[in-house]
Scaffold this motif. Structure first.
Motif, PDB file in Angstrom:
ATOM      1  N   GLY A 290      39.258  29.347  41.178  1.00  0.00           N
ATOM      2  CA  GLY A 290      38.216  28.367  40.857  1.00  0.00           C
ATOM      3  C   GLY A 290      37.671  28.659  39.470  1.00  0.00           C
ATOM      4  N   LYS A 291      36.350  28.762  39.364  1.00  0.00           N
ATOM      5  CA  LYS A 291      35.709  29.091  38.094  1.00  0.00           C
ATOM      6  C   LYS A 291      35.342  30.578  37.997  1.00  0.00           C
ATOM      7  N   LYS A 292      35.780  31.354  38.973  1.00  0.00           N
ATOM      8  CA  LYS A 292      35.420  32.765  39.007  1.00  0.00           C
ATOM      9  C   LYS A 292      36.528  33.626  38.395  1.00  0.00           C
ATOM     10  N   LYS A 293      36.095  34.749  37.845  1.00  0.00           N
ATOM     11  CA  LYS A 293      37.054  35.695  37.258  1.00  0.00           C
ATOM     12  C   LYS A 293      36.604  37.119  37.557  1.00  0.00           C
ATOM     13  N   LEU A 294      37.548  37.909  38.030  1.00  0.00           N
ATOM     14  CA  LEU A 294      37.304  39.314  38.306  1.00  0.00           C
ATOM     15  C   LEU A 294      38.193  40.144  37.391  1.00  0.00           C
ATOM     16  N   THR A 295      37.591  41.100  36.647  1.00  0.00           N
ATOM     17  CA  THR A 295      38.351  41.964  35.743  1.00  0.00           C
ATOM     18  C   THR A 295      38.038  43.421  36.054  1.00  0.00           C
ATOM     19  N   LYS A 296      39.088  44.225  36.188  1.00  0.00           N
ATOM     20  CA  LYS A 296      38.922  45.651  36.428  1.00  0.00           C
ATOM     21  C   LYS A 296      39.931  46.430  35.591  1.00  0.00           C
ATOM     22  N   GLU A 297      39.534  47.647  35.197  1.00  0.00           N
ATOM     23  CA  GLU A 297      40.440  48.532  34.470  1.00  0.00           C
ATOM     24  C   GLU A 297      40.690  49.795  35.280  1.00  0.00           C
ATOM     25  N   VAL A 298      41.957  50.161  35.374  1.00  0.00           N
ATOM     26  CA  VAL A 298      42.364  51.320  36.163  1.00  0.00           C
ATOM     27  C   VAL A 298      43.413  52.103  35.380  1.00  0.00           C
ATOM     28  N   THR A 299      43.601  53.358  35.780  1.00  0.00           N
ATOM     29  CA  THR A 299      44.652  54.173  35.167  1.00  0.00           C
ATOM     30  C   THR A 299      45.890  54.258  36.056  1.00  0.00           C
ATOM     31  N   SER A 300      45.766  53.789  37.305  1.00  0.00           N
ATOM     32  CA  SER A 300      46.908  53.788  38.223  1.00  0.00           C
ATOM     33  C   SER A 300      47.659  52.458  38.098  1.00  0.00           C
ATOM     34  N   THR A 301      48.717  52.292  38.901  1.00  0.00           N
ATOM     35  CA  THR A 301      49.512  51.063  38.855  1.00  0.00           C
ATOM     36  C   THR A 301      49.264  50.192  40.089  1.00  0.00           C
ATOM     37  N   SER A 302      48.068  50.261  40.638  1.00  0.00           N
ATOM     38  CA  SER A 302      47.719  49.406  41.774  1.00  0.00           C
ATOM     39  C   SER A 302      46.211  49.252  41.834  1.00  0.00           C
ATOM     40  N   ILE A 303      45.798  48.217  42.569  1.00  0.00           N
ATOM     41  CA  ILE A 303      44.370  47.980  42.743  1.00  0.00           C
ATOM     42  C   ILE A 303      44.155  47.295  44.091  1.00  0.00           C
ATOM     43  N   SER A 304      43.114  47.696  44.800  1.00  0.00           N
ATOM     44  CA  SER A 304      42.787  47.114  46.105  1.00  0.00           C
ATOM     45  C   SER A 304      41.631  46.132  45.952  1.00  0.00           C
ATOM     46  N   LEU A 305      41.794  44.950  46.522  1.00  0.00           N
ATOM     47  CA  LEU A 305      40.759  43.924  46.453  1.00  0.00           C
ATOM     48  C   LEU A 305      40.247  43.606  47.859  1.00  0.00           C
ATOM     49  N   LYS A 306      38.973  43.849  48.051  1.00  0.00           N
ATOM     50  CA  LYS A 306      38.340  43.559  49.327  1.00  0.00           C
ATOM     51  C   LYS A 306      36.879  43.159  49.067  1.00  0.00           C
ATOM     52  N   PRO A 307      36.465  41.956  49.458  1.00  0.00           N
ATOM     53  CA  PRO A 307      37.234  40.954  50.202  1.00  0.00           C
ATOM     54  C   PRO A 307      38.179  40.168  49.299  1.00  0.00           C
TER      55      PRO A 307
END
Length: 411
Positions: free
Chosen positions: A264-281
């Motif tokens: 939609g009009k929402k945006k989530l940005t995260k920075e990590v040093t690993s090669t995966s990310i968990s999204l909840k909810p």
């Protein structure tokens, strides 16, 4: 008689005086072009050679004299037996021009010949090591760097370190204290560099340079920017937990990754040093698109590589699968997904079996009744598994969500 004796004494005195004067005067010295040449040098020594004196007079030694100008060559520096025409003059100051004259001396200590003219010799400058080498910028095929100026340096050479006693000069005689390396660089490279300062003695061909690094810890590690991450996917999804895990390809020589999820009009940005990310909810009933890019850190700032292609996924908030009392029909209903352009319904006789497509429905539909498995009618005593996949458009291309929903226990 007295007058005669007086005259005789005067003559004797004059003769004795002449004898004294003759005894204190050296033989007249000849001159010869000794063709003095500098054959080697370091910071405190210079090796020289010269043409032998070939005069008629016999002599036993060469005396070497040195001074700070061609007209002031007065300090004795060495004594060499007549058969030698080479020597090394030591105890000199670094990075200085000296002048040398050679005299041929006989057994009485008289100079029989002197070299003409005096020859200039030069020691190697003592150059300090380069400090403060650091990376200042990068691209996918270049690395920029800078370092602190070295006092007295007239130029610098830049080297890539390849391994033990193996290095490549990539920049020569650089006048500035910065350099941009573009030679054969590609994405995701990590390279160690060092810089040597050089100092030329004015008006001569003698150049000194700083010492090579003694330890690899003295080298500066630098990186090119990353290529586009080639693979991004959901590696795990738990509908009951409303959680999804995204994973992607590991890239070499990077500091970390930036992950972005849009819906939609929402945006989530995260920075990590690993090669995966968990999204909840994990957002439901809406198509999401995810992408990732790698970054390197240069001089305290992040330099981002290109974004990966978008990965499109969706999950419905609710899906129900029911079977009629006579077992001849299966009804599937789902909550519509925002952004979907259609729904693909499939059926199988095993949960991990090969699914056969029932129908692709438009985005307006949210239910379907299934009466056949392939071309055959549903069997009363047979268990069936249903799957609903969500479709959307990426440009002109239709893409399918990796997440699908169905009755995992069959019906």
């Amino acid at each position: 008689m007295k007058k005669s004796i007086k005259m005789l004494l005067m003559v004797f005195a004059v003769a004795f005086g002449v004898l004294l004067v003759s005894g204190s005067t050296s033989k007249a010295a000849a001159t010869w072009n000794a063709d003095i040449k500098q054959t080697n040098q370091d910071k405190s020594r210079v090796a020289i050679s010269w043409s032998p004196y070939m005069g008629a007079e016999e002599f036993r030694y060469y005396h070497i004299y040195i001074g700070d100008s061609a007209n002031n060559v007065v300090s004795p520096k060495d004594r060499v037996y007549y058969s030698q025409t080479t020597t090394t003059i030591s105890g000199l100051a670094a990075g200085k021009v000296y002048y040398v004259r050679i005299e041929a001396v006989d057994s009485d200590g008289d100079v029989v010949a002197a070299s003409d003219p005096a020859a200039a010799i030069v020691t190697v400058p003592d150059v300090a090591k380069v400090s403060g080498l650091k990376q200042t910028d990068a691209s996918t095929n270049s690395i920029s760097m800078s370092w602190n100026a070295v006092a007295g340096a007239t130029s610098y050479d830049v080297y890539r370190y390849n391994g033990y006693n193996d290095f490549t000069k990539v920049g020569s005689d650089i006048q500035a204290t910065s350099f941009k390396d573009t030679t054969g660089l590609q994405t995701n490279m990590e390279i160690r560099y060092f810089v040597l300062a050089k100092q030329a003695v004015a008006g001569t061909s003698i150049v000194g340079q700083s010492e090579m690094p003694s330890y690899t810890s003295e080298l500066a590690t630098m990186r090119t920017m990353s290529a586009k991450v080639p693979l991004l996917a959901i590696t795990n999804y738990w509908s009951s937990l409303n959680e999804a895990v995204y994973g992607w390809s590991q890239m070499n020589a990077v500091s970390g990754y930036q992950f972005e999820l849009r819906y939609g009009k929402k945006k989530l940005t995260k920075e990590v040093t690993s090669t995966s990310i968990s999204l909840k909810p994990f957002p439901k009933s809406v198509f999401v698109k995810a992408r990732v890019r790698a970054y390197i850190t240069v001089d305290g700032k992040k330099k981002y590589g290109a974004w990966s292609s978008y990965k499109y996924d969706a999950a419905t908030k609710k899906l129900t699968v029911t079977r009629s009392a006579n077992k001849k029909k299966i009804t599937v209903k789902w909550k519509k997904v925002t952004g979907a352009t259609g729904y693909k319904v499939s059926i199988a006789t095993k949960s991990n079996g090969s699914y056969k497509k029932v129908k692709t429905l438009s985005k307006k539909k949210s239910s379907i009744t299934i009466t056949k498995y392939g071309k055959k009618k549903l069997k009363k005593n047979k268990r069936y598994y249903v799957k609903v996949e969500y479709l959307t458009k990426s440009g002109k291309k239709t893409v399918t969500s990796q997440i699908s929903t169905g009755n995992i226990n069959g019906i």
